[in-house]
Design an enzyme around this catalytic site. Structure first.
Site, short mmCIF file in Angstrom:
data_model
loop_
_atom_site.label_atom_id
_atom_site.label_comp_id
_atom_site.label_asym_id
_atom_site.label_seq_id
_atom_site.Cartn_x
_atom_site.Cartn_y
_atom_site.Cartn_z
N ASP A 1 53.29 38.51 42.36
CA ASP A 1 53.39 39.84 41.78
C ASP A 1 53.22 39.67 40.28
OD1 ASP A 1 54.03 42.32 40.83
OD2 ASP A 1 55.89 42.53 41.98
N LYS B 1 44.89 47.14 27.10
CA LYS B 1 43.57 46.52 27.21
C LYS B 1 43.05 46.06 25.85
CE LYS B 1 42.79 46.74 31.65
NZ LYS B 1 42.62 45.52 32.48
N TYR C 1 47.37 52.76 28.48
CA TYR C 1 46.41 51.85 29.12
C TYR C 1 45.50 51.22 28.07
CZ TYR C 1 42.64 50.40 32.31
OH TYR C 1 41.69 49.68 33.01
N THR D 1 36.26 50.99 42.10
CA THR D 1 37.32 50.21 42.73
C THR D 1 38.41 51.16 43.21
OG1 THR D 1 38.67 49.94 40.74
CG2 THR D 1 36.87 48.34 41.09
#
Length: 235
Positions: free
Chosen positions: A59, A148, A144, A179
């Site tokens: 995980d 990144k 996010y 995806t």
């Protein structure tokens, strides 16, 4: 099999996170096709039945557990950190827990992964971190984007540390990629927009770029963030 793309004549070994889905799964297939031995890390067992593939349940949100898993690994030639998740929300609706979860998987897991394996990456090896074109900022995706964008700082710093050993470190930064993560409910506030090319990037296209970077012809590319976005970044 494109064995001529392997590093040298011996069997090359790669570690790939997020191996059960999306870009990670496509990268596993790409490297196996090229003759690599691949060790996959993911929460779910990948649908891969191959004598050169090993799987370790992991995980990536649990960085302490990840470090323990990596403690038993031997020497490797390439490390690909493809595991990821996405939560999106505009200002006024940000959930700090979502930001921390993405930080642990994208950034902290990368730190643990590369820190644990750096001394075991053979000279001339490769490290690829899967980032996002969103790293430059995107409305509704600030948390996010922050995680990144952090990968670029890590990659350039590590590239400078490892360049003397011929070890390259790069970020592959895809745009909207077809995806499962593209359709996750967690990003419902920012539904994907079709790129100017009229289609989404495929996981296989991203895996091919990763395959090039970890192969012999990627040996002089290091410290770079390579955007692969089907035209999204065009003015």
């Amino acid at each position: 099999r494109r064995s001529d793309r392997r590093l040298g004549q011996r069997m090359s070994t790669a570690v790939v996170t997020g191996a059960s889905s999306g870009i990670g799964a496509a990268t596993v297939r790409r490297l196996l096709d090229d003759g690599w031995h691949v060790t996959g890390l993911s929460r779910r067992e990948p649908a891969v039945d191959h004598d050169r593939f090993d799987w370790h349940p992991a995980d990536l949100d649990d960085v302490a557990g990840l470090r323990e898993t990596l403690s038993g690994f031997g020497d490797v030639d390439a490390v690909v950190h493809a595991a990821g998740l996405q939560h999106s929300a505009p200002l006024g609706q940000l959930d700090p827990d979502h930001g921390l979860a993405m930080w642990r998987v994208h950034v902290a897991a990368a730190e643990v992964l590369v820190d644990a394996l750096a001394s075991r990456i053979r000279d001339g090896g490769r490290i690829v971190l899967v980032g996002s074109r969103t790293m430059t900022g995107n409305a509704g995706k600030s948390q996010y984007a922050a995680t990144k964008s952090a990968l670029t700082g890590l990659a350039r710093s590590w590239a400078a540390e490892l360049v003397g050993r011929g070890v390259t470190v790069n970020v592959v930064a895809p745009g909207p990629t077809d995806t499962p993560m593209l359709r996750e409910p967690a990003r419902r506030s920012t539904p994907p927009k079709t790129p100017p090319m009229g289609r989404f990037v495929t996981p296989e296209e991203v895996a091919e770029l990763i395959g090039f970077l970890v192969g012999p012809y990627g040996a002089s590319i290091t410290g770079q963030a390579i955007v692969q976005c089907a035209g999204v970044a065009l003015p």
